[in-house]
Scaffold this motif. Structure first.
Motif, PDB file in Angstrom:
ATOM      1  N   GLU A 123      -0.017   5.918  -5.229  1.00 38.52           N
ATOM      2  CA  GLU A 123       1.201   5.397  -5.860  1.00 38.52           C
ATOM      3  C   GLU A 123       2.317   5.481  -4.823  1.00 38.52           C
ATOM      4  OE1 GLU A 123       2.257   6.795  -9.788  1.00 38.52           O
ATOM      5  OE2 GLU A 123       0.208   7.461 -10.168  1.00 38.52           O
ATOM      6  N   SER A 124       2.979   4.381  -4.643  1.00 39.20           N
ATOM      7  CA  SER A 124       4.039   4.360  -3.631  1.00 39.20           C
ATOM      8  C   SER A 124       5.017   3.255  -3.978  1.00 39.20           C
ATOM      9  CB  SER A 124       3.442   4.143  -2.241  1.00 39.20           C
ATOM     10  OG  SER A 124       4.449   4.233  -1.257  1.00 39.20           O
ATOM     11  N   VAL A 125       6.145   3.246  -3.249  1.00 37.51           N
ATOM     12  CA  VAL A 125       7.177   2.232  -3.462  1.00 37.51           C
ATOM     13  C   VAL A 125       7.160   1.270  -2.299  1.00 37.51           C
ATOM     14  CG1 VAL A 125       9.645   1.804  -3.783  1.00 37.51           C
ATOM     15  CG2 VAL A 125       8.595   3.899  -4.722  1.00 37.51           C
ATOM     16  N   GLY A 126       6.921   0.021  -2.634  1.00 35.86           N
ATOM     17  CA  GLY A 126       6.893  -1.013  -1.595  1.00 35.86           C
ATOM     18  C   GLY A 126       8.066  -1.943  -1.746  1.00 35.86           C
ATOM     19  N   THR A 127       7.955  -3.086  -1.114  1.00 34.81           N
ATOM     20  CA  THR A 127       9.051  -4.064  -1.169  1.00 34.81           C
ATOM     21  C   THR A 127       9.222  -4.657  -2.549  1.00 34.81           C
ATOM     22  OG1 THR A 127       7.503  -5.798  -0.481  1.00 34.81           O
ATOM     23  CG2 THR A 127       8.763  -4.676   1.243  1.00 34.81           C
ATOM     24  N   LEU A 128       8.156  -4.606  -3.388  1.00 32.48           N
ATOM     25  CA  LEU A 128       8.229  -5.165  -4.747  1.00 32.48           C
ATOM     26  C   LEU A 128       8.538  -4.097  -5.789  1.00 32.48           C
ATOM     27  CD1 LEU A 128       5.163  -7.587  -4.618  1.00 32.48           C
ATOM     28  CD2 LEU A 128       7.578  -8.139  -4.310  1.00 32.48           C
ATOM     29  N   GLY A 129       8.654  -2.844  -5.328  1.00 32.38           N
ATOM     30  CA  GLY A 129       8.966  -1.749  -6.244  1.00 32.38           C
ATOM     31  C   GLY A 129       7.807  -0.767  -6.328  1.00 32.38           C
ATOM     32  N   PRO A 130       7.925   0.258  -7.237  1.00 31.04           N
ATOM     33  CA  PRO A 130       6.840   1.253  -7.413  1.00 31.04           C
ATOM     34  C   PRO A 130       5.575   0.562  -7.879  1.00 31.04           C
ATOM     35  CG  PRO A 130       8.870   1.995  -8.472  1.00 31.04           C
ATOM     36  CD  PRO A 130       9.087   0.560  -8.110  1.00 31.04           C
ATOM     37  N   SER A 131       4.456   0.948  -7.266  1.00 34.52           N
ATOM     38  CA  SER A 131       3.212   0.282  -7.606  1.00 34.52           C
ATOM     39  C   SER A 131       2.045   1.242  -7.482  1.00 34.52           C
ATOM     40  CB  SER A 131       2.995  -0.932  -6.695  1.00 34.52           C
ATOM     41  OG  SER A 131       2.926  -0.512  -5.349  1.00 34.52           O
ATOM     42  N   LEU A 132       0.941   0.854  -8.140  1.00 30.85           N
ATOM     43  CA  LEU A 132      -0.315   1.583  -8.053  1.00 30.85           C
ATOM     44  C   LEU A 132      -1.232   0.760  -7.168  1.00 30.85           C
ATOM     45  CD1 LEU A 132      -2.068   3.959  -9.096  1.00 30.85           C
ATOM     46  CD2 LEU A 132      -2.785   2.469 -10.968  1.00 30.85           C
ATOM     47  N   ARG A 133      -1.740   1.394  -6.115  1.00 32.55           N
ATOM     48  CA  ARG A 133      -2.436   0.633  -5.091  1.00 32.55           C
ATOM     49  C   ARG A 133      -3.850   1.141  -4.865  1.00 32.55           C
ATOM     50  NH1 ARG A 133       2.190   0.814  -0.338  1.00 32.55           N
ATOM     51  NH2 ARG A 133       3.916  -0.011  -1.584  1.00 32.55           N
ATOM     52  N   GLY A 134      -4.711   0.174  -4.559  1.00 28.80           N
ATOM     53  CA  GLY A 134      -6.040   0.480  -4.079  1.00 28.80           C
ATOM     54  C   GLY A 134      -6.153   0.018  -2.641  1.00 28.80           C
ATOM     55  N   LYS A 135      -6.500   0.918  -1.728  1.00 24.33           N
ATOM     56  CA  LYS A 135      -6.501   0.581  -0.303  1.00 24.33           C
ATOM     57  C   LYS A 135      -7.888   0.813   0.279  1.00 24.33           C
ATOM     58  CE  LYS A 135      -1.624   1.581   0.630  1.00 24.33           C
ATOM     59  NZ  LYS A 135      -1.269   0.365   1.347  1.00 24.33           N
ATOM     60  N   ALA A 136      -8.315  -0.148   1.109  1.00 24.40           N
ATOM     61  CA  ALA A 136      -9.633  -0.049   1.753  1.00 24.40           C
ATOM     62  C   ALA A 136      -9.517  -0.468   3.221  1.00 24.40           C
ATOM     63  CB  ALA A 136     -10.643  -0.935   1.012  1.00 24.40           C
ATOM     64  N   PRO A 137     -10.245   0.203   4.111  1.00 21.52           N
ATOM     65  CA  PRO A 137     -10.185  -0.154   5.544  1.00 21.52           C
ATOM     66  C   PRO A 137     -11.045  -1.391   5.845  1.00 21.52           C
ATOM     67  CG  PRO A 137     -11.670   1.682   5.231  1.00 21.52           C
ATOM     68  CD  PRO A 137     -11.079   1.393   3.891  1.00 21.52           C
ATOM     69  N   ILE A 138     -10.628  -2.163   6.855  1.00 24.98           N
ATOM     70  CA  ILE A 138     -11.403  -3.308   7.333  1.00 24.98           C
ATOM     71  C   ILE A 138     -12.078  -2.876   8.624  1.00 24.98           C
ATOM     72  CG2 ILE A 138     -11.313  -5.713   8.104  1.00 24.98           C
ATOM     73  CD1 ILE A 138      -8.724  -6.013   6.462  1.00 24.98           C
ATOM     74  N   PHE A 139     -13.422  -2.945   8.615  1.00 24.55           N
ATOM     75  CA  PHE A 139     -14.179  -2.519   9.783  1.00 24.55           C
ATOM     76  C   PHE A 139     -14.638  -3.741  10.599  1.00 24.55           C
ATOM     77  CE2 PHE A 139     -14.653   1.082   6.937  1.00 24.55           C
ATOM     78  CZ  PHE A 139     -14.506   2.171   7.784  1.00 24.55           C
ATOM     79  N   SER A 140     -14.633  -3.572  11.895  1.00 27.15           N
ATOM     80  CA  SER A 140     -15.200  -4.573  12.809  1.00 27.15           C
ATOM     81  C   SER A 140     -15.831  -3.817  13.959  1.00 27.15           C
ATOM     82  CB  SER A 140     -14.126  -5.542  13.323  1.00 27.15           C
ATOM     83  OG  SER A 140     -14.704  -6.462  14.232  1.00 27.15           O
ATOM     84  N   LYS A 141     -17.091  -4.025  14.135  1.00 24.91           N
ATOM     85  CA  LYS A 141     -17.846  -3.358  15.190  1.00 24.91           C
ATOM     86  C   LYS A 141     -17.716  -1.840  15.104  1.00 24.91           C
ATOM     87  CE  LYS A 141     -17.237  -7.289  18.291  1.00 24.91           C
ATOM     88  NZ  LYS A 141     -16.717  -7.753  19.625  1.00 24.91           N
ATOM     89  N   GLY A 142     -17.675  -1.348  13.831  1.00 29.08           N
ATOM     90  CA  GLY A 142     -17.630   0.094  13.600  1.00 29.08           C
ATOM     91  C   GLY A 142     -16.260   0.698  13.744  1.00 29.08           C
ATOM     92  N   GLU A 143     -15.252  -0.106  14.003  1.00 28.30           N
ATOM     93  CA  GLU A 143     -13.898   0.392  14.147  1.00 28.30           C
ATOM     94  C   GLU A 143     -13.015  -0.169  13.038  1.00 28.30           C
ATOM     95  OE1 GLU A 143     -12.816   2.558  16.350  1.00 28.30           O
ATOM     96  OE2 GLU A 143     -14.771   2.728  17.361  1.00 28.30           O
TER      97      GLU A 143
END
Length: 528
Positions: A123-143
Motif C-alpha cells: 500500500e502506497s501513495v502514488g500520483t493517483l493517490g493512495p492505492s493497493l498494489r501488486g508488484k512483480a519483477p520482469i526477468f530477462s536472461k535471469g536478471e
C-alpha cells in the motif's frame, strides 16, 4: 423502574451492542478480505504481465513505451485496475494511465523488494493517490530488468465497502426492529407469567410463603404433574423422618412416600379430604387438593398431613372442657334450687326446718368431699368426679362412688388426661343408658382402686344394657345405639384409644334390660 421496563431497556441495549459490534467486526473483516482479494488479483495481473514475452522484448527496443503502453492499457481496462505501470531498473515509466507521465520516474518507494526478484503486495501513495498494489519483477536472461505495478485506488475499495456496509446496516436495522419486537413480547410474557409482580414483591412473597409453611402444624407436600416434589415443609420432614438438610425437592413422590394418592389427584383433578394414611406405623389424616392454573388445567397437587393421635388428643381435651363446664353448670343449677328452697323456708318462718335443711346439705356435701379428698387425693380426678356428682343431681340420677374405693397410688407418669377421658366417658355413657331405661330408679356406681400392680376403674349402671350383636362394634368410632344425642359414637372410641395409650385393657359385662358393667385395668408401670 419496573421489571418489564428494565428488561426492555437491557434487551434493547444488548441488541444495539451486538449490532454495533457486528457492524464494526464485519466491516473490518470485509475490508481485510477485500484488500486481500484485490491485492491477490493485482499481484496475479502483475505477474502475468511480467511474464509476457512482448514486454520483455520491448525493453530492448529504442522506444519501449510505444510497445508497452498499448498492451498495459488494454489489460488495465480488461481487469478494471486503476493503473498498470511498467518501469525499468531506474524506475522510469514505460506505461501509465496518464500518457503525460510516461518517461517520468515511478513514485511510492516500494520497489526495493521487487528489484531483488520478489513479488509483493503493498500500500502506497502514488500520483493517483493512495492505492493497493501488486508488484512483480520482469526477468530477462535471469536478471531483473524492470517492474510491473498493478494498482487499485483505496477510495474505490472504500466505496465498494461502503456500498456493502449500507446493505449490512439496513439488514442490521431490520434485525434491531425485530429484536425490539421480540424484546417487547418477552417482557410482556414475563410480566404476565409473574402476574405483574416486581422482584421485591416476589422475594417478599417467597419469604412469606416459607414462613407460613413453617408455621403450619401439618406436614405440607406439593408435587407437579410429573410427580416431583416442589414444596415440602419442616413438619413434613419430621413426619417422613428425613433430616432438614436432605433436599427432597425435585425427587419423585413415590420414591419418598408410597400410597400418597397425590398422583391420582393430579390425574383426576378431584380433591380428597380426611383420608387415613399409614406412615411408619402411625396413622395420619391427609387432605389432598389439586392445583389449577388460570386455564383450569391441573398443574400439581398438595397434601396436608396431620397425626390422627393429635386430633384424638385435642378431641379428648375438648371433651374434658365440656365435662368440666357441664359439671359446673349442674352444680350451679343444683345449688340455685337449694337456695330457693332455703329462701322459701325462711319466708314461711320455718326456721328450724331451714336449719335442718342446711345441716343436712352441709353434712352430705362435706362428707362426699372429705371422702374424695381422702381416697382420691389427685385434684384433677377428684374435681372431675365431683362435677359428675353435681351433674347427676341435675339429671336425677343416683350417682354414687363405692366407699371401698381408693385411688391414692396413681403414678405421676400416667397421663391424667387419659384417666379423665376414661372415667368421664364411661360415666357419661352410664348416665345416658339409665336415662333411657324407662325405670324409676336410675343408678350409676363408680369404683376406683389402686391395689396391686394395676389401676382398676369400674362403672356400673342399671340401664337397658347392650345387645349381644352389638358387642363387637361398641368401641368403633361412630357406632352408637343411642338416639338422644347426634354426637354419640365417639365416647367409647376415645376410651379405647386412651386405654391403648396407657397400655391397659377394657372389658364389659351386660345383661339386656338389667344393666352394664365396664371394667378398665391400667398397669401402673408399662411392661410389668
Amino acid at each position: 423502574m419496573r421489571l418489564h421496563s428494565k428488561l426492555m431497556l437491557l434487551i434493547v441495549i444488548l441488541i444495539l451492542l451486538i449490532g454495533g459490534i457486528f457492524e464494526i467486526t464485519f466491516k473490518n473483516i470485509l475490508e481485510m478480505n477485500m484488500k486481500k482479494e484485490i491485492g491477490s488479483k493485482a499481484l496475479a495481473v502483475a505477474e502475468s504481465v511480467a511474464n509476457m514475452p512482448q514486454i520483455e522484448e520491448a525493453f530492448y527496443e529504442d522506444d519501449p513505451a510505444s510497445i508497452i503502453q498499448p498492451i498495459a492499457e488494454r489489460i488495465r481496462k480488461q481487469v478494471g485496475a486503476e493503473f498498470i505501470v511498467i518501469g525499468n531498473r531506474d524506475e522510469v515509466r514505460y506505461s501509465h494511465p496518464n500518457p503525460v507521465r510516461l518517461g517520468q520516474k515511478m513514485v511510492g518507494g516500494d520497489n526495493g523488494h521487487v528489484f531483488k526478484g520478489e513479488s509483493v503486495i503493498s500500500e502506497s501513495v502514488g500520483t493517483l493517490g493512495p492505492s493497493l498494489r501488486g508488484k512483480a519483477p520482469i526477468f530477462s536472461k535471469g536478471e531483473v530488468v524492470g517492474v510491473v505495478s498493478v494498482g487499485y485506488l483505496q477510495t474505490d475499495i472504500e466505496k465498494e465497502i461502503s456500498t456493502i456496509q449500507k446493505k449490512i446496516f439496513t439488514d442490521t436495522f431490520l434485525i434491531l426492529i425485530g429484536g425490539l419486537m421480540v424484546a417487547f413480547l418477552i417482557t410482556l410474557n414475563i410480566k404476565k407469567a409473574l402476574f405483574g409482580l416486581e422482584p421485591k414483591e416476589i422475594a417478599w412473597m417467597y419469604q412469606e410463603k416459607h414462613a407460613i409453611l413453617e408455621s403450619i402444624h401439618e406436614g405440607i407436600i406439593a408435587i407437579d404433574t410429573d410427580g416431583r416434589i416442589t414444596v415440602v415443609n419442616e413438619n413434613a420432614h419430621k413426619i417422613l423422618r428425613v433430616p432438614n438438610e436432605v433436599l427432597l425437592r425435585g425427587k419423585r413422590i413415590d420414591e419418598v412416600l408410597e400410597n400418597t394418592h397425590l398422583l391420582a389427584v393430579v390425574a383426576t383433578g378431584q380433591a380428597e379430604y380426611d383420608k387415613e394414611i399409614m406412615i411408619f406405623g402411625e396413622v395420619y389424616l391427609a387432605n389432598r387438593i389439586p392445583i389449577f392454573n388460570k386455564k383450569s388445567d391441573v398443574i400439581g397437587a398438595v397434601a396436608s398431613l396431620r397425626s390422627k393421635s393429635e386430633l384424638a388428643k385435642l378431641m379428648q381435651e375438648l371433651t374434658h372442657v365440656k365435662a368440666y363446664a357441664e359439671g359446673l353448670r349442674a352444680q350451679t343449677h343444683e345449688y340455685s334450687n337449694r337456695l330457693y328452697t332455703l329462701l322459701g323456708l325462711i319466708q314461711l318462718g320455718s326456721y328450724k326446718e331451714a336449719i335442718d335443711f342446711i345441716s343436712k346439705e352441709v353434712d352430705v356435701a362435706q362428707g362426699f368431699i372429705q371422702f374424695l379428698m381422702k381416697e382420691v387425693p389427685d385434684p384433677i380426678i377428684a374435681a372431675f368426679v365431683l362435677g359428675k356428682f353435681s351433674l347427676a343431681s341435675e339429671l336425677k340420677v343416683d350417682f354414687t362412688i363405692d366407699r371401698e374405693s381408693s385411688f391414692k397410688d396413681v403414678p405421676n407418669e400416667i397421663d391424667r388426661d387419659h384417666l379423665v377421658t376414661i372415667i368421664g366417658n364411661l360415666i357419661n355413657n352410664a348416665f345416658e343408658a339409665v336415662r333411657e331405661n324407662g325405670k324409676a330408679e336410675k343408678r350409676v356406681m363408680l369404683f376406683l382402686t389402686d391395689l396391686g400392680k394395676e389401676l382398676i376403674i369400674e362403672v356400673e349402671d342399671n340401664g337397658r344394657g347392650i345387645e349381644s350383636e352389638d358387642n363387637e362394634h361398641i368401641f368403633q368410632e361412630g357406632f352408637t345405639t343411642k338416639k338422644r344425642n347426634s354426637n354419640s359414637g365417639i365416647g367409647l372410641s376415645l376410651v379405647q384409644n386412651a386405654i391403648n395409650q396407657l397400655g391397659g385393657s377394657i372389658t364389659f359385662s351386660s345383661n339386656p334390660g338389667e344393666g352394664t358393667i365396664f371394667t378398665v385395668a391400667i398397669p401402673k408401670s408399662k411392661g410389668k
